[in-house]
Design a protein around this motif. Sequence first.
Motif, PDB file in Angstrom:
ATOM      1  N   ASP A  71      15.685  -3.543  18.765  1.00  0.00           N
ATOM      2  CA  ASP A  71      15.833  -2.746  19.977  1.00  0.00           C
ATOM      3  C   ASP A  71      14.637  -2.928  20.909  1.00  0.00           C
ATOM      4  N   LEU A  72      13.433  -3.068  20.330  1.00  0.00           N
ATOM      5  CA  LEU A  72      12.242  -3.268  21.151  1.00  0.00           C
ATOM      6  C   LEU A  72      12.330  -4.593  21.903  1.00  0.00           C
ATOM      7  N   LEU A  73      12.789  -5.649  21.230  1.00  0.00           N
ATOM      8  CA  LEU A  73      12.948  -6.949  21.872  1.00  0.00           C
ATOM      9  C   LEU A  73      13.984  -6.877  22.991  1.00  0.00           C
ATOM     10  N   LYS A  74      15.093  -6.207  22.730  1.00  0.00           N
ATOM     11  CA  LYS A  74      16.140  -6.056  23.746  1.00  0.00           C
ATOM     12  C   LYS A  74      15.600  -5.279  24.947  1.00  0.00           C
ATOM     13  N   GLU A  75      14.805  -4.256  24.681  1.00  0.00           N
ATOM     14  CA  GLU A  75      14.223  -3.456  25.751  1.00  0.00           C
ATOM     15  C   GLU A  75      13.259  -4.290  26.596  1.00  0.00           C
ATOM     16  N   LYS A  76      12.428  -5.083  25.942  1.00  0.00           N
ATOM     17  CA  LYS A  76      11.467  -5.918  26.668  1.00  0.00           C
ATOM     18  C   LYS A  76      12.167  -6.984  27.508  1.00  0.00           C
ATOM     19  N   LEU A  77      13.192  -7.622  26.946  1.00  0.00           N
ATOM     20  CA  LEU A  77      13.893  -8.681  27.659  1.00  0.00           C
ATOM     21  C   LEU A  77      14.715  -8.161  28.831  1.00  0.00           C
ATOM     22  N   SER A  78      15.075  -6.897  28.810  1.00  0.00           N
ATOM     23  CA  SER A  78      15.868  -6.338  29.903  1.00  0.00           C
ATOM     24  C   SER A  78      15.010  -5.576  30.911  1.00  0.00           C
ATOM     25  N   SER A  79      13.693  -5.623  30.752  1.00  0.00           N
ATOM     26  CA  SER A  79      12.838  -4.898  31.692  1.00  0.00           C
ATOM     27  C   SER A  79      12.812  -5.605  33.047  1.00  0.00           C
ATOM     28  N   ARG A  80      12.687  -4.832  34.091  1.00  0.00           N
ATOM     29  CA  ARG A  80      12.657  -5.396  35.438  1.00  0.00           C
ATOM     30  C   ARG A  80      11.448  -6.293  35.642  1.00  0.00           C
ATOM     31  N   LYS A  81      10.307  -5.919  35.048  1.00  0.00           N
ATOM     32  CA  LYS A  81       9.108  -6.745  35.182  1.00  0.00           C
ATOM     33  C   LYS A  81       9.324  -8.125  34.572  1.00  0.00           C
ATOM     34  N   PHE A  82       9.955  -8.179  33.413  1.00  0.00           N
ATOM     35  CA  PHE A  82      10.222  -9.455  32.754  1.00  0.00           C
ATOM     36  C   PHE A  82      11.197 -10.300  33.572  1.00  0.00           C
ATOM     37  N   ILE A  83      12.238  -9.674  34.066  1.00  0.00           N
ATOM     38  CA  ILE A  83      13.251 -10.400  34.843  1.00  0.00           C
ATOM     39  C   ILE A  83      12.644 -10.959  36.125  1.00  0.00           C
ATOM     40  N   ILE A  84      11.810 -10.179  36.800  1.00  0.00           N
ATOM     41  CA  ILE A  84      11.141 -10.644  38.022  1.00  0.00           C
ATOM     42  C   ILE A  84      10.222 -11.818  37.708  1.00  0.00           C
ATOM     43  N   THR A  85       9.479 -11.736  36.603  1.00  0.00           N
ATOM     44  CA  THR A  85       8.583 -12.826  36.214  1.00  0.00           C
ATOM     45  C   THR A  85       9.358 -14.101  35.920  1.00  0.00           C
ATOM     46  N   VAL A  86      10.445 -13.987  35.183  1.00  0.00           N
ATOM     47  CA  VAL A  86      11.275 -15.156  34.872  1.00  0.00           C
ATOM     48  C   VAL A  86      11.864 -15.740  36.161  1.00  0.00           C
ATOM     49  N   ALA A  87      12.291 -14.891  37.063  1.00  0.00           N
ATOM     50  CA  ALA A  87      12.839 -15.366  38.335  1.00  0.00           C
ATOM     51  C   ALA A  87      11.786 -16.144  39.130  1.00  0.00           C
ATOM     52  N   GLY A  88      10.557 -15.680  39.101  1.00  0.00           N
ATOM     53  CA  GLY A  88       9.478 -16.386  39.790  1.00  0.00           C
ATOM     54  C   GLY A  88       9.216 -17.751  39.194  1.00  0.00           C
ATOM     55  N   VAL A  89       9.187 -17.817  37.875  1.00  0.00           N
ATOM     56  CA  VAL A  89       8.967 -19.098  37.195  1.00  0.00           C
ATOM     57  C   VAL A  89      10.115 -20.061  37.482  1.00  0.00           C
ATOM     58  N   ILE A  90      11.335 -19.563  37.421  1.00  0.00           N
ATOM     59  CA  ILE A  90      12.496 -20.410  37.697  1.00  0.00           C
ATOM     60  C   ILE A  90      12.469 -20.916  39.139  1.00  0.00           C
ATOM     61  N   THR A  91      12.060 -20.070  40.070  1.00  0.00           N
ATOM     62  CA  THR A  91      11.959 -20.476  41.469  1.00  0.00           C
ATOM     63  C   THR A  91      10.977 -21.627  41.634  1.00  0.00           C
ATOM     64  N   ILE A  92       9.813 -21.513  41.009  1.00  0.00           N
ATOM     65  CA  ILE A  92       8.807 -22.568  41.113  1.00  0.00           C
ATOM     66  C   ILE A  92       9.319 -23.862  40.492  1.00  0.00           C
ATOM     67  N   ILE A  93       9.882 -23.768  39.295  1.00  0.00           N
ATOM     68  CA  ILE A  93      10.370 -24.965  38.603  1.00  0.00           C
ATOM     69  C   ILE A  93      11.493 -25.633  39.388  1.00  0.00           C
ATOM     70  N   CYS A  94      12.437 -24.855  39.837  1.00  0.00           N
ATOM     71  CA  CYS A  94      13.563 -25.429  40.585  1.00  0.00           C
ATOM     72  C   CYS A  94      13.106 -26.066  41.887  1.00  0.00           C
ATOM     73  N   ASN A  95      12.179 -25.437  42.572  1.00  0.00           N
ATOM     74  CA  ASN A  95      11.707 -26.002  43.832  1.00  0.00           C
ATOM     75  C   ASN A  95      10.940 -27.299  43.599  1.00  0.00           C
TER      76      ASN A  95
END
Length: 66
Positions: free
Chosen positions: A2-26
């Motif tokens: 449950d802790l892992l699921k909570e961490k992976l669904s956090s807004r901070k984590f999702i925003i960070t992953v989105a930033g990394v994906i943006t840099i890599i894709c660009n």
Amino acid sequence: MDLLKEKLSSRKFIITVAGVITIICNDYYGLGLEKETVLSAIGLMMSYVVGQGYVDGKYQQNKNNK
């Protein structure tokens, strides 16, 4: 688990992953975004993550003091 699921669904984590994906894709897939645009977007994402982390920390601190 449950802790892992909570961490992976956090807004901070999702925003960070989105930033990394943006840099890599660009960089690797040539999205055509200007460097300044990407840096501005990443700066906004970082500001959100840091600000939310501060708020979450204060919430936990107040919760533990009660």
